[in-house]
Design a protein around this motif. Structure first.
Motif, mmCIF file in Angstrom:
data_model
loop_
_atom_site.group_PDB
_atom_site.id
_atom_site.type_symbol
_atom_site.label_atom_id
_atom_site.label_comp_id
_atom_site.label_asym_id
_atom_site.label_seq_id
_atom_site.Cartn_x
_atom_site.Cartn_y
_atom_site.Cartn_z
ATOM 1 N N ASP A 353 43.860 49.367 63.874
ATOM 2 C CA ASP A 353 42.675 50.248 63.794
ATOM 3 C C ASP A 353 42.301 50.532 65.241
ATOM 4 O O ASP A 353 41.611 51.403 65.424
ATOM 5 N N MET A 354 42.635 49.803 66.056
ATOM 6 C CA MET A 354 42.249 49.867 67.473
ATOM 7 C C MET A 354 43.100 51.205 68.054
ATOM 8 O O MET A 354 42.661 51.651 69.277
ATOM 9 N N ASN A 357 49.120 50.035 68.920
ATOM 10 C CA ASN A 357 49.876 48.681 68.606
ATOM 11 C C ASN A 357 51.327 49.006 68.393
ATOM 12 O O ASN A 357 51.826 50.037 67.788
ATOM 13 N N TYR A 374 46.729 46.995 71.790
ATOM 14 C CA TYR A 374 45.559 47.405 72.809
ATOM 15 C C TYR A 374 44.499 48.078 72.303
ATOM 16 O O TYR A 374 44.967 49.174 71.430
ATOM 17 N N ASP A 375 43.341 48.305 72.694
ATOM 18 C CA ASP A 375 42.479 49.297 72.324
ATOM 19 C C ASP A 375 42.309 50.470 72.900
ATOM 20 O O ASP A 375 42.190 50.740 74.267
ATOM 21 N N GLY A 379 38.495 51.959 68.695
ATOM 22 C CA GLY A 379 37.884 50.866 68.257
ATOM 23 C C GLY A 379 36.744 50.679 68.860
ATOM 24 O O GLY A 379 35.873 49.497 68.626
ATOM 25 N N SER A 381 35.637 49.534 72.290
ATOM 26 C CA SER A 381 35.436 48.643 73.494
ATOM 27 C C SER A 381 36.224 49.718 74.565
ATOM 28 O O SER A 381 35.623 49.334 75.811
#
Length: 447
Positions: A353-354, A357, A374-375, A379, A381
């Protein structure tokens, strides 16, 4: 003689229907995921991890470590079972990288110079002629065979090589007439456990690599197999050789299978499996069926001994691209997104979802995977460079069976099938395949 197989999702015929369900369980009670902690150096600096390799026995992972805020980088070997690690900071501006690791925790790569780096902190440089540098990429079972490329600091032209028992040997390169391209060098990336098969590329004048194998002969020498000649053309205009991008992405430890990244001009990049023994090439074309969106680009990233390919699916525009890992089992028509196959792995689903991946390593038995996430900002952030590494155990994907009592009412949208794909009105005693109203499936045992 070449043998193409193109795969494009599941059909509705019975044989394909059975394949769609084979080995898939949403029960997943045996599935586990271990998220690796960040690490610190002697000065107390904290580093996030990009895991790029897993040992065949799944005990160790290795890769890059980084702290972008302080602009500090390095490499690590991590003992997944014990939670211990060894970190080595970058020694110069050339950077560092580790791409393979053995069952004994010995990783290969470079940090200023080519080396092996052990979990116990032992760093051993690899032999080189004076005035040369190298980039090791792959390692055999006991680290007695290491493959990579070396190059002169005068011209920086790479040549594929193998270190056997510490001795450097350049791998053979064909001439232009035999190769069909102007060969300007070569690179080796992967090796089988015993070093008998090595996968890499020949380089042309533009630095473009094309897939080749080096096969070891009875006398210990290597012969270069120009695999690309049956499939590659520089502009992709040859219908018999349609790919203008044809690169290796992994080699199984038994040397039987290679994972490939193949591309067609102005179209998506495709996932491919090559059988080194039969010469059969299987290419997956994303057609919109199953989990993979139509025309999505997929990059293969590894392969197990039974031909299971792992990779990463790229969707959306470059600036807003989403990367999600997938797995393509040998014998199945299409890859599946791992987050869809394993919804109980909540951390993994959250990483998907971020938006960023990556799966990069698979054990020879196909059970364990490693990668990092990692985002991307989707997501919320936006911590683009805050990487998190993990190891996934997929045992439940193959063996997990859920014991349950299910509804038999026709109106609830549930359908029942025998293990060979025959639809039945009610579940029978023993193993059944249950298809829910939302399209998901589970294996169910009725006692």
């Amino acid at each position: 003689m070449k043998n193409f197989t193109f795969c494009g999702g599941f059909s509705m015929c019975r044989s394909m229907f059975v394949a769609a369900f084979a080995g898939i369980s949403l029960a997943a009670s045996a599935q586990t995921m271990q998220v690796l902690n960040s690490i610190t150096d002697a000065d107390g600096t904290t580093y996030s991890l990009m895991s790029q390799a897993i040992s065949p026995n799944h005990k160790y992972v290795a890769g890059r470590a980084m702290n972008y805020e302080e602009m500090k980088y390095g490499v690590f070997v991590y003992d997944v079972e014990a939670g211990n690690y060894y970190f080595q900071g970058d020694v110069d501006m050339m950077g560092s990288d580790l791409r393979a690791v053995t069952d004994a925790g010995i990783a290969v790569g470079y940090n200023g110079s080519p080396e092996t780096l052990s979990i116990d902190g032992t760093s051993t440089p690899l032999s080189l002629p004076e005035g040369y540098m190298a980039r090791p990429q792959g390692v055999g079972a006991d680290a007695n065979v290491i493959v990579g490329s070396y190059y002169s600091e005068m011209d920086f032209i790479s040549h594929a090589c193998v270190w056997r028992d510490g001795e450097l040997e350049q791998l053979p390169e064909p001439g232009a007439e035999e190769a069909g391209i102007e060969v300007t060098g070569s690179e080796a990336y992967y090796t089988s456990a015993d070093g008998s098969v090595i996968a890499g590329t020949l380089l042309d004048v533009y630095g473009m690599g094309v897939f080749v194998l080096w096969n070891q002969q009875a006398d210990g020498t290597y012969v270069c197999d120009l695999v690309y000649k049956d499939y590659f053309s520089s502009d992709g205009s040859d219908a018999e050789r349609p790919y203008n991008y044809f690169m290796p992405a992994g080699l199984s430890q038994n040397g039987k299978y290679a994972a490939l990244k193949v591309g067609i001009p102005e179209l998506e990049q495709r996932m491919a499996r090559y059988d080194t023994e039969t010469g059969e090439l299987e290419v997956y074309v994303a057609d919109g069926s199953g989990d993979i969106p139509e025309s999505a680009s997929i990059e293969s990233s590894g392969i197990s001994d039974n031909g299971t390919v792992i990779g990463n699916c790229f969707t959306g525009m470059v600036q807003m691209q989403t990367i999600n890992p997938c797995i393509w089992k040998n014998g199945e028509d299409a890859p599946q997104l791992i987050s869809k196959m394993c919804p109980d792995l909540t951390d993994f689903v959250a990483f998907d979802d971020m938006g960023g991946n990556f799966i990069l390593g698979i054990t020879p038995d196909g059970r364990y995977l490693t990668g990092y996430a990692y985002d991307t900002g989707k997501g919320g952030s936006g911590l683009v460079f805050d990487y998190t590494s993990y190891v996934v155990d997929l045992e439940g994907l193959a063996t997990g069976i859920k014991s349950a009592v299910t509804s038999t009412a026709d109106g609830d949208g549930i359908e029942y099938y025998t293990i060979d794909g025959v639809r039945v009105n009610t579940p029978a005693k023993g193993l059944n395949i249950v298809r829910k109203a939302d399209g998901s499936t589970v294996k169910v045992v009725i006692k």
